[in-house]
Each structure stands twice: as structure tokens, then as C-alpha cells.
Scaffold this motif. Structure first.
Motif, PDB file in Angstrom:
ATOM      1  N   LEU A 180      36.673  24.390  36.142  1.00  0.00           N
ATOM      2  CA  LEU A 180      35.343  24.570  35.557  1.00  0.00           C
ATOM      3  C   LEU A 180      34.437  23.388  35.870  1.00  0.00           C
ATOM      4  N   ARG A 181      34.986  22.190  35.808  1.00  0.00           N
ATOM      5  CA  ARG A 181      34.192  21.000  36.110  1.00  0.00           C
ATOM      6  C   ARG A 181      33.779  20.985  37.581  1.00  0.00           C
ATOM      7  N   ILE A 182      34.666  21.420  38.452  1.00  0.00           N
ATOM      8  CA  ILE A 182      34.329  21.510  39.878  1.00  0.00           C
ATOM      9  C   ILE A 182      33.193  22.513  40.075  1.00  0.00           C
ATOM     10  N   VAL A 190      35.267  17.061  49.251  1.00  0.00           N
ATOM     11  CA  VAL A 190      36.396  16.723  48.387  1.00  0.00           C
ATOM     12  C   VAL A 190      36.268  15.288  47.871  1.00  0.00           C
ATOM     13  N   CYS A 191      35.866  14.358  48.741  1.00  0.00           N
ATOM     14  CA  CYS A 191      35.706  12.953  48.336  1.00  0.00           C
ATOM     15  C   CYS A 191      34.687  12.820  47.214  1.00  0.00           C
ATOM     16  N   ASP A 192      33.572  13.558  47.344  1.00  0.00           N
ATOM     17  CA  ASP A 192      32.521  13.521  46.322  1.00  0.00           C
ATOM     18  C   ASP A 192      33.053  14.019  44.982  1.00  0.00           C
ATOM     19  N   LEU A 245      33.534  12.011  41.502  1.00  0.00           N
ATOM     20  CA  LEU A 245      32.805  12.498  40.334  1.00  0.00           C
ATOM     21  C   LEU A 245      33.721  12.742  39.141  1.00  0.00           C
ATOM     22  N   LEU A 246      34.883  13.356  39.397  1.00  0.00           N
ATOM     23  CA  LEU A 246      35.794  13.717  38.311  1.00  0.00           C
ATOM     24  C   LEU A 246      36.852  12.651  38.032  1.00  0.00           C
ATOM     25  N   GLY A 247      36.894  11.613  38.855  1.00  0.00           N
ATOM     26  CA  GLY A 247      37.884  10.562  38.658  1.00  0.00           C
ATOM     27  C   GLY A 247      39.304  11.050  38.876  1.00  0.00           C
ATOM     28  N   ALA A 261      44.561  16.382  44.195  1.00  0.00           N
ATOM     29  CA  ALA A 261      44.417  17.263  43.026  1.00  0.00           C
ATOM     30  C   ALA A 261      43.186  18.152  43.175  1.00  0.00           C
ATOM     31  N   ILE A 262      42.101  17.572  43.673  1.00  0.00           N
ATOM     32  CA  ILE A 262      40.874  18.344  43.868  1.00  0.00           C
ATOM     33  C   ILE A 262      41.077  19.394  44.956  1.00  0.00           C
ATOM     34  N   SER A 263      41.724  19.025  46.051  1.00  0.00           N
ATOM     35  CA  SER A 263      41.994  19.978  47.141  1.00  0.00           C
ATOM     36  C   SER A 263      42.805  21.163  46.644  1.00  0.00           C
TER      37      SER A 263
END
Length: 136
Positions: free
Chosen positions: A64-66, A77-79, A83-85, A90-92
Motif C-alpha cells: 500500500l505504501r508503494i 526501486v532505489c527511490d 522513501l520507505l527505509g 524487499a521492495i523488488s
């Protein structure tokens, strides 16, 4: 009374309270006209299954945050990780899930992959869900 019996008793009492809070009909009458109208209005089961899978993508806080981040801008992905720390790995992982659910799309520019929401429907659904929660 041992500790576990005490806890189990509390859980049982809470469950009884939940059941007591649910209102039920006092007599069993099926309103066939209303049932028929509801049945005609319901989408086919394969559509409700697909919609259920779609909404599962919204059931994770990180996803949801993404999605919320992607409302305002296309991000790599880096951004998003910054942003989410969180780690890029994990983001990927979450972006892969969101892409398979057709909520985000990607485009490559040189060595960087940018992600964006697939369409305006995603932004609308997200905004409606957040507005509903904020209403209290």
C-alpha cells in the motif's frame, strides 16, 4: 485455575460477545424477489475470484505504501527503498507481486527501471480506501 484455562475462558467469553452482537432474523423467511435480484447483480464466480486476488494485493502495508508513493511520481526501486527505509530486495519482491497483480507497470531507461501505477483505477481504489478509513 491455571493461566491457560483463564486465557481460554477469556477468549470464549469474547467469542460469545461477538456472536451476541450479531443481529439475526427472529424467523426464517427467504425474500425470493430480493434474492433473485441479488443473484442477477452478482458477477460470475471467476470474476469474484479474480477480484479477490486483486484485493489481496492491497492487503499488505508495504504494498500500500508503494502504491501511495507511485500516485505522485514514477519511481525506481532505489527511490522507493529510500522513501520507505527498506532494502531494495524487499521492495523488488513487493513490486514483483504488484506487477503480477497488474497494479504497477515498469519501463526501462538505460540501466534504471521505473515503476508507475498501471492506470487511474488503481489510484481511485487507493484514494477511496484511504478516505473510508479516515472517516472513522
Amino acid at each position: 485455575m491455571n493461566r491457560y484455562a483463564y486465557i481460554a475462558g477469556g477468549i470464549e467469553l469474547a467469542a460469545k460477545q461477538i456472536v451476541a452482537d450479531i443481529e439475526c432474523c427472529e424467523e426464517h423467511i427467504v425474500h425470493t424477489d430480493a434474492v433473485t435480484a441479488a443473484q442477477k447483480a452478482m458477477p460470475p464466480e471467476d470474476i469474484t475470484t479474480a477480484a479477490s486476488d486483486f484485493f489481496k494485493a492491497f492487503s499488505d502495508k508495504t504494498r500500500l505504501r508503494i502504491l501511495a508513493a507511485l500516485v505522485s511520481a514514477e519511481l525506481c526501486v532505489c527511490d522507493i527503498a529510500s522513501l520507505l527505509g527498506m532494502s531494495q530486495s524487499a521492495i523488488s519482491h513487493q513490486l514483483r507481486f504488484l506487477k503480477q497483480a497488474r497494479l504497477v507497470k515498469s519501463r526501462k531507461n538505460g540501466k534504471t527501471v521505473y515503476y508507475a501505477l498501471c492506470d487511474d483505477h488503481i489510484q481511485t481504489i487507493l484514494a477511496q480506501g484511504i478516505a473510508h478509513v479516515q472517516e472513522g
